[in-house]
Design a protein around this motif. Structure first.
Motif, PDB file in Angstrom:
ATOM      1  N   LYS A   1      54.442  36.430  31.416  1.00 32.51           N
ATOM      2  CA  LYS A   1      54.395  37.681  32.179  1.00 32.51           C
ATOM      3  C   LYS A   1      53.452  38.670  31.504  1.00 32.51           C
ATOM      4  N   TYR A   2      53.471  38.722  30.187  1.00 33.98           N
ATOM      5  CA  TYR A   2      52.589  39.614  29.435  1.00 33.98           C
ATOM      6  C   TYR A   2      51.124  39.267  29.717  1.00 33.98           C
ATOM      7  N   MET A   3      50.814  37.978  29.792  1.00 33.40           N
ATOM      8  CA  MET A   3      49.444  37.559  30.079  1.00 33.40           C
ATOM      9  C   MET A   3      48.998  38.071  31.450  1.00 33.40           C
ATOM     10  N   PHE A   4      49.849  37.932  32.466  1.00 36.55           N
ATOM     11  CA  PHE A   4      49.501  38.422  33.801  1.00 36.55           C
ATOM     12  C   PHE A   4      49.385  39.953  33.819  1.00 36.55           C
ATOM     13  N   ASP A   5      50.219  40.625  33.064  1.00 34.97           N
ATOM     14  CA  ASP A   5      50.123  42.085  32.983  1.00 34.97           C
ATOM     15  C   ASP A   5      48.805  42.523  32.351  1.00 34.97           C
TER      16      ASP A   5
ATOM     17  N   GLY B   1      46.775  39.273  38.609  1.00 39.62           N
ATOM     18  CA  GLY B   1      47.740  39.757  37.625  1.00 39.62           C
ATOM     19  C   GLY B   1      49.050  40.190  38.256  1.00 39.62           C
ATOM     20  N   GLY B   2      48.967  40.942  39.341  1.00 38.19           N
ATOM     21  CA  GLY B   2      50.183  41.423  39.998  1.00 38.19           C
ATOM     22  C   GLY B   2      50.995  40.310  40.631  1.00 38.19           C
ATOM     23  N   ILE B   3      50.321  39.420  41.354  1.00 42.59           N
ATOM     24  CA  ILE B   3      51.022  38.308  42.002  1.00 42.59           C
ATOM     25  C   ILE B   3      51.603  37.364  40.949  1.00 42.59           C
ATOM     26  N   GLY B   4      50.805  37.024  39.932  1.00 43.65           N
ATOM     27  CA  GLY B   4      51.294  36.135  38.876  1.00 43.65           C
ATOM     28  C   GLY B   4      52.496  36.709  38.151  1.00 43.65           C
ATOM     29  N   SER B   5      52.447  37.991  37.843  1.00 45.45           N
ATOM     30  CA  SER B   5      53.559  38.650  37.166  1.00 45.45           C
ATOM     31  C   SER B   5      54.815  38.627  38.037  1.00 45.45           C
ATOM     32  N   GLY B   6      54.631  38.872  39.333  1.00 37.52           N
ATOM     33  CA  GLY B   6      55.764  38.843  40.263  1.00 37.52           C
ATOM     34  C   GLY B   6      56.386  37.465  40.379  1.00 37.52           C
ATOM     35  N   ILE B   7      55.538  36.437  40.425  1.00 35.15           N
ATOM     36  CA  ILE B   7      56.038  35.061  40.531  1.00 35.15           C
ATOM     37  C   ILE B   7      56.841  34.685  39.290  1.00 35.15           C
TER      38      ILE B   7
ATOM     39  N   PHE C   1      34.451  43.604  43.842  1.00 40.09           N
ATOM     40  CA  PHE C   1      35.630  42.765  44.063  1.00 40.09           C
ATOM     41  C   PHE C   1      36.280  42.244  42.786  1.00 40.09           C
ATOM     42  N   GLY C   2      35.574  42.276  41.678  1.00 42.74           N
ATOM     43  CA  GLY C   2      36.111  41.746  40.425  1.00 42.74           C
ATOM     44  C   GLY C   2      37.409  42.404  40.005  1.00 42.74           C
ATOM     45  N   SER C   3      37.410  43.740  40.017  1.00 42.93           N
ATOM     46  CA  SER C   3      38.632  44.442  39.601  1.00 42.93           C
ATOM     47  C   SER C   3      39.778  44.173  40.571  1.00 42.93           C
ATOM     48  N   LEU C   4      39.445  44.113  41.877  1.00 44.36           N
ATOM     49  CA  LEU C   4      40.473  43.832  42.879  1.00 44.36           C
ATOM     50  C   LEU C   4      41.077  42.439  42.671  1.00 44.36           C
ATOM     51  N   ILE C   5      40.212  41.457  42.420  1.00 44.64           N
ATOM     52  CA  ILE C   5      40.692  40.079  42.206  1.00 44.64           C
ATOM     53  C   ILE C   5      41.568  40.006  40.952  1.00 44.64           C
ATOM     54  N   LEU C   6      41.118  40.635  39.864  1.00 50.80           N
ATOM     55  CA  LEU C   6      41.925  40.620  38.631  1.00 50.80           C
ATOM     56  C   LEU C   6      43.276  41.288  38.853  1.00 50.80           C
TER      57      LEU C   6
ATOM     58  N   PHE D   1      46.100  42.171  34.954  1.00 56.28           N
ATOM     59  CA  PHE D   1      46.179  43.307  35.878  1.00 56.28           C
ATOM     60  C   PHE D   1      45.555  44.561  35.255  1.00 56.28           C
ATOM     61  N   LEU D   2      45.907  44.842  34.017  1.00 58.30           N
ATOM     62  CA  LEU D   2      45.357  46.027  33.349  1.00 58.30           C
ATOM     63  C   LEU D   2      43.850  45.917  33.144  1.00 58.30           C
ATOM     64  N   LEU D   3      43.358  44.735  32.893  1.00 56.41           N
ATOM     65  CA  LEU D   3      41.916  44.527  32.760  1.00 56.41           C
ATOM     66  C   LEU D   3      41.211  44.883  34.074  1.00 56.41           C
ATOM     67  N   GLY D   4      41.791  44.461  35.189  1.00 59.15           N
ATOM     68  CA  GLY D   4      41.246  44.825  36.502  1.00 59.15           C
ATOM     69  C   GLY D   4      41.265  46.329  36.711  1.00 59.15           C
ATOM     70  N   ALA D   5      42.344  46.983  36.295  1.00 54.44           N
ATOM     71  CA  ALA D   5      42.436  48.439  36.434  1.00 54.44           C
ATOM     72  C   ALA D   5      41.391  49.141  35.563  1.00 54.44           C
ATOM     73  N   VAL D   6      41.137  48.615  34.388  1.00 56.56           N
ATOM     74  CA  VAL D   6      40.118  49.196  33.502  1.00 56.56           C
ATOM     75  C   VAL D   6      38.729  49.059  34.131  1.00 56.56           C
ATOM     76  N   PHE D   7      38.428  47.873  34.682  1.00 56.48           N
ATOM     77  CA  PHE D   7      37.134  47.693  35.351  1.00 56.48           C
ATOM     78  C   PHE D   7      36.976  48.658  36.525  1.00 56.48           C
ATOM     79  N   LEU D   8      38.037  48.855  37.284  1.00 53.43           N
ATOM     80  CA  LEU D   8      37.993  49.795  38.401  1.00 53.43           C
ATOM     81  C   LEU D   8      37.759  51.217  37.904  1.00 53.43           C
ATOM     82  N   ALA D   9      38.439  51.600  36.831  1.00 47.35           N
ATOM     83  CA  ALA D   9      38.253  52.943  36.270  1.00 47.35           C
ATOM     84  C   ALA D   9      36.826  53.130  35.756  1.00 47.35           C
ATOM     85  N   ILE D  10      36.268  52.103  35.132  1.00 47.38           N
ATOM     86  CA  ILE D  10      34.884  52.193  34.649  1.00 47.38           C
ATOM     87  C   ILE D  10      33.931  52.375  35.824  1.00 47.38           C
ATOM     88  N   LYS D  11      34.128  51.586  36.883  1.00 46.45           N
ATOM     89  CA  LYS D  11      33.262  51.691  38.054  1.00 46.45           C
ATOM     90  C   LYS D  11      33.357  53.079  38.662  1.00 46.45           C
TER      91      LYS D  11
END
Length: 150
Positions: A85-89, A136-142, A127-132, A92-102
């Motif tokens: 779960k930590y890995m998926f989180d 991350g979110g779906i994997g963490s939920g599963i 799309f990279g940040s969205l995909i990450l 997700f945070l990596l995607g959020a960081v890329f979005l914030a940078i953009k």
């Protein structure tokens, strides 16, 4: 024979009180009492110490009590799932960081005379940040749902 009965039998065979056994296992006398009465179960570390102390196999201790076996299995799952779960989180945070940078670079370009380019192509930045974040979110939920099931 249940774990509690086996523990009490081995303790008495060695002529120890609950207090003496508790000291050898570095636990309270109340813990030993609860284990012997079937009110609670020890952790796997304590089971290993009990196995060593009484020269019985862990298999003998676990297979003698179905509830204890289930507790040990559940404890091991709790150790495995948080890592996944930590890995998926993190993804997700990596995607959020890329979005914030953009967004930060777009705002910087819009409100200042600077023109900082987004390297790597528009697909990655759009799309990279969205995909990450989705992965991350779906994997963490599963993982969370799977842990609840088992």
């Amino acid at each position: 024979m249940a774990f509690g009965e086996k523990l009490k039998q081995e303790r008495k065979k060695n002529g120890w009180s609950q207090e003496e056994l508790a000291e050898k296992l570095f636990v309270s006398r109340q813990s030993v009492s609860k284990w012997e009465n079937g009110q609670n179960y020890p952790s796997i570390e304590i089971i290993i110490k009990v196995s060593d102390l009484f020269s019985v196999t862990i298999d003998e201790l676990l297979r003698s009590d179905e509830d204890l076996k289930e507790k040990v299995i559940e404890d091991s799952r709790q150790l495995a799932y948080p890592t996944l779960k930590y890995m998926f989180d993190v993804v997700f945070l990596l995607g959020a960081v890329f979005l914030a940078i953009k967004l930060g670079l777009l705002m910087l370009n819009k409100f200042t005379p600077l023109d900082v380019p987004l390297y790597g192509g528009s697909f990655i930045w759009n799309f990279g940040s969205l995909i990450l974040m989705l992965v991350g979110g779906i994997g963490s939920g599963i993982v969370k749902d799977k842990y609840k099931e088992e």
